[in-house]
Structure formats: C-alpha cells, structure tokens
Design an enzyme around this catalytic site. Structure first.
Site, PDB file in Angstrom:
ATOM      1  N   ASN A  92       0.865  -1.183   0.000  1.00 19.30           N
ATOM      2  CA  ASN A  92       0.000   0.000   0.000  1.00 19.30           C
ATOM      3  C   ASN A  92       0.903   1.234   0.000  1.00 19.30           C
ATOM      4  O   ASN A  92       1.458   1.598   1.025  1.00 19.30           O
ATOM      5  CB  ASN A  92      -0.886  -0.037   1.257  1.00 19.30           C
ATOM      6  CG  ASN A  92      -1.737   1.214   1.401  1.00 19.30           C
ATOM      7  OD1 ASN A  92      -1.830   2.023   0.472  1.00 19.30           O
ATOM      8  ND2 ASN A  92      -2.349   1.373   2.562  1.00 19.30           N
ATOM      9  N   LYS A 114       0.086   4.267  -0.387  1.00 14.29           N
ATOM     10  CA  LYS A 114      -0.592   5.478   0.138  1.00 14.29           C
ATOM     11  C   LYS A 114      -0.329   6.648  -0.814  1.00 14.29           C
ATOM     12  O   LYS A 114      -0.208   6.442  -2.026  1.00 14.29           O
ATOM     13  CB  LYS A 114      -0.147   5.762   1.572  1.00 14.29           C
ATOM     14  CG  LYS A 114      -0.290   4.516   2.465  1.00 14.29           C
ATOM     15  CD  LYS A 114      -0.143   4.780   3.921  1.00 14.29           C
ATOM     16  CE  LYS A 114      -0.312   3.480   4.699  1.00 14.29           C
ATOM     17  NZ  LYS A 114      -0.287   3.650   6.129  1.00 14.29           N
ATOM     18  N   HIS A 143      -9.663   1.391   4.550  1.00 15.72           N
ATOM     19  CA  HIS A 143      -8.431   1.608   5.304  1.00 15.72           C
ATOM     20  C   HIS A 143      -8.711   2.591   6.438  1.00 15.72           C
ATOM     21  O   HIS A 143      -9.481   3.538   6.260  1.00 15.72           O
ATOM     22  CB  HIS A 143      -7.328   2.148   4.376  1.00 15.72           C
ATOM     23  CG  HIS A 143      -5.992   2.148   5.038  1.00 15.72           C
ATOM     24  ND1 HIS A 143      -5.629   3.105   5.949  1.00 15.72           N
ATOM     25  CD2 HIS A 143      -4.955   1.280   4.951  1.00 15.72           C
ATOM     26  CE1 HIS A 143      -4.413   2.822   6.396  1.00 15.72           C
ATOM     27  NE2 HIS A 143      -3.978   1.721   5.804  1.00 15.72           N
ATOM     28  N   GLU A 148      -7.139   4.998   7.592  1.00 12.50           N
ATOM     29  CA  GLU A 148      -6.854   6.410   7.306  1.00 12.50           C
ATOM     30  C   GLU A 148      -8.050   7.047   6.591  1.00 12.50           C
ATOM     31  O   GLU A 148      -8.315   8.238   6.771  1.00 12.50           O
ATOM     32  CB  GLU A 148      -5.569   6.534   6.473  1.00 12.50           C
ATOM     33  CG  GLU A 148      -4.340   6.299   7.351  1.00 12.50           C
ATOM     34  CD  GLU A 148      -3.107   5.786   6.621  1.00 12.50           C
ATOM     35  OE1 GLU A 148      -3.089   5.781   5.381  1.00 12.50           O
ATOM     36  OE2 GLU A 148      -2.160   5.377   7.318  1.00 12.50           O
ATOM     37  N   GLU A 155      -5.659  -4.618  10.640  1.00  9.85           N
ATOM     38  CA  GLU A 155      -4.645  -3.594  10.872  1.00  9.85           C
ATOM     39  C   GLU A 155      -4.993  -2.816  12.138  1.00  9.85           C
ATOM     40  O   GLU A 155      -5.822  -1.887  12.088  1.00  9.85           O
ATOM     41  CB  GLU A 155      -4.607  -2.610   9.693  1.00  9.85           C
ATOM     42  CG  GLU A 155      -4.221  -3.222   8.385  1.00  9.85           C
ATOM     43  CD  GLU A 155      -3.630  -2.184   7.437  1.00  9.85           C
ATOM     44  OE1 GLU A 155      -2.486  -2.359   7.015  1.00  9.85           O
ATOM     45  OE2 GLU A 155      -4.309  -1.183   7.149  1.00  9.85           O
ATOM     46  N   GLY A 165       2.144   2.597  10.973  1.00  9.69           N
ATOM     47  CA  GLY A 165       3.141   3.662  10.904  1.00  9.69           C
ATOM     48  C   GLY A 165       3.806   3.994  12.235  1.00  9.69           C
ATOM     49  O   GLY A 165       4.552   4.962  12.330  1.00  9.69           O
ATOM     50  N   SER A 202       3.092  -1.615  10.524  1.00  9.18           N
ATOM     51  CA  SER A 202       4.521  -1.645  10.866  1.00  9.18           C
ATOM     52  C   SER A 202       5.233  -2.943  10.485  1.00  9.18           C
ATOM     53  O   SER A 202       6.157  -3.387  11.179  1.00  9.18           O
ATOM     54  CB  SER A 202       4.730  -1.338  12.350  1.00  9.18           C
ATOM     55  OG  SER A 202       4.344  -0.007  12.622  1.00  9.18           O
TER      56      SER A 202
HETATM   57  P1  PGA Z   1       2.614   0.711   7.661  1.00 10.69           P
HETATM   58  O1  PGA Z   1       1.150   0.889   7.030  1.00 10.69           O
HETATM   59  O2  PGA Z   1       3.161  -0.587   7.142  1.00 10.69           O
HETATM   60  O3  PGA Z   1       3.372   1.904   7.172  1.00 10.69           O
HETATM   61  O4  PGA Z   1       2.435   0.692   9.150  1.00 10.69           O
HETATM   62  C1  PGA Z   1       0.315  -0.208   6.819  1.00 10.69           C
HETATM   63  C2  PGA Z   1      -0.999   0.238   6.257  1.00 10.69           C
HETATM   64  O5  PGA Z   1      -1.492   1.310   6.643  1.00 10.69           O
HETATM   65  O6  PGA Z   1      -1.595  -0.448   5.401  1.00 10.69           O
END
Ligand code: PGA
Length: 252
Positions: A13, A15, A100, A102, A170, A176, A215
C-alpha cells in the site's frame, strides 16, 4: 495440491507516495530482485491512482497484480475527484483496498460506505481487501474483538465470497508507529475474524484469507507470516523501497 491455497498474499500500500520516475525505477529493481529468487507468494502493488497506468503496463506478463487504494461506490457519474471500480478494472487492476483506517478516520468512511464500495468493486470482478482494526483505546478497554466484529459484519456486502474477498487486520495503533501486537494477539484476532466470517456470513464457504498490516518490515515479517491464521501481509511504508519489499517477500 492446490498451491494457490498455500501461497501467502503480500499487498503493498503505497498510500500518497511516489512519482512517475520512482515507479519505473522501483519496478526495474523489483523485477531484478524478484526474478533472482523463488517467489512463494502472490504479490499485489497498490500505488496512487496517478501511477496505476505505469504499473499496469509495466507489470503485464510479470508475476504481480495491481490494485487501487479506494474506489467510489458508483460506476460512473458526477462525483468530482472520485475513481470508480469500473475505471480500476479498465486500467488493469485486479484488486482494491477498501475501508483503510486512514480513510475511515480522516474521511469519515462508515462501514456502510465500505460495504457499498465493496459491492461495486466485486460486481466489476475486482478482489477486495477490506481493512478492519481497533484503536489503542479500544484494545486497552478490551473492546478490540467487539469493534472488529462490527466492522466485518457491517462492511461486507452480500456479494462477498472466498474468491473475491480478503480481510486485512490492521490495528490502528500499529500503523506507521513501529509497534506491532504480540504474535499471540495477532493469532487470536485472526482466528476470531475467521470464526466470525464462517459463522455469521453465509457467503463464505470457508474462512477467508486474513492479512496482517501495521509496521511490517523485513525484520518482523518472517515471524508474522509464520504465525497461525496469517495468510499474508498488507505493507505500507516498507513497501516503498523495492529492496526492502523484496526482502519481505522472500520471508514468505
Ligand atoms: P505501515 O502501514 O506498514 O506503514 O504501518 C500499513 C498500512 O497502513 O496499510
């Protein structure tokens, strides 16, 4: 033996990251690395919409699929700034990430909206990666399972099936942050999600694939992938570096 069933699914992903020059370089590095080793997984890369075309063209005949990071619930129409599932399919995508955290938090996407988007994507023949996960507060208050169960039951359209749906667990506090849950907690939540899906959602013939996300990097991917009920990974930041992403893939 059906090898498809045993292959791990690893989804990148990106983003809101990446420019056209990065995409070409990335794919060169990726293909050089990927071709040099044995690939025991199915790979999906979800770049921003602006790079889908480059990825779709350069990835043809190679062993990776391309996905969008979202889609609108309608197929066409007066929705300024939006992209439909039909458009993703048209450009060569096989997958789309939906719900997601976010988007759920910043754009106030509800479970109902996620379910409408998933229906639209599945009607177009896209495979949907539906994201669920609890906040730290919810975990500390022993509400993680309750929250995740509600997200699954309400975000899933009745067009979902084992063929077109994967769930990504997640935990929001792990995204993150550099923190991940214990392997025991990952295993428990994945097992819980599988039970909820088979018991409460009649359109799943068997437990759906569950990806872990939050992460993930090459130093923790092997142990996460070796955990029971983990069928793959959803990788954010670490997927932006082709070499790091290939290292993760090699741990599958
Ligand atoms: P990250 O994000 O691996 O940077 O923690 C994962 C995600 O949001 O899909």
């Amino acid at each position: 033996m059906n090898t498809k069933l045993t292959k791990k699914l690893i989804v990148a992903n990106w983003k809101m990251n990446g420019y056209s020059e990065d995409a070409s370089k990335y794919l060169e590095q990726y293909f050089a690395e990927a071709n040099s080793g044995q690939q025991n997984s199915e790979i999906v890369i979800c770049p921003p919409f602006t790079l889908l075309n480059i990825f779709a063209q350069k990835s043809q005949h190679n062993n990776i699929s391309i996905g969008g990071q979202d889609c609108h619930e309608a197929q066409d129409g007066a929705y300024t700034g939006s992209i439909s599932a039909k458009m993703l399919k048209n450009i060569g995508c096989d997958y789309v990430i939906l719900g997601h955290s976010e988007r759920r938090s910043a754009l106030k996407e509800s479970n109902k909206t996620v379910s409408l988007k998933a229906k639209s994507a599945q009607e177009q023949g896209l495979k949907t990666v539906i994201c669920v996960g609890e906040t730290l507060d919810e975990r500390e208050n022993n509400m993680a399972e309750e929250v995740v169960k509600r997200q699954i039951l309400q975000s899933m359209p009745d067009s979902a099936s084992n063929a077109n749906t994967v769930i990504a667990y997640e935990p929001i506090w792990a995204i993150g942050s550099g923190k991940i849950p214990s392997l025991d907690d990952i295993e428990k939540m994945h097992s819980f999600i599988k039970q909820v899906a088979v018991k409460e959602l009649p359109y799943f013939d068997e437990a759906p694939k569950i990806l872990y996300g939050g992460s993930v990097k090459s130093t923790n991917s092997a142990s996460i992938l070796a955990t029971n009920n983990v069928d793959g990974l959803l990788v954010g930041k670490a997927s932006l570096d082709a070499q790091e992403f290939c290292k993760i893939i090699r741990t599958a």
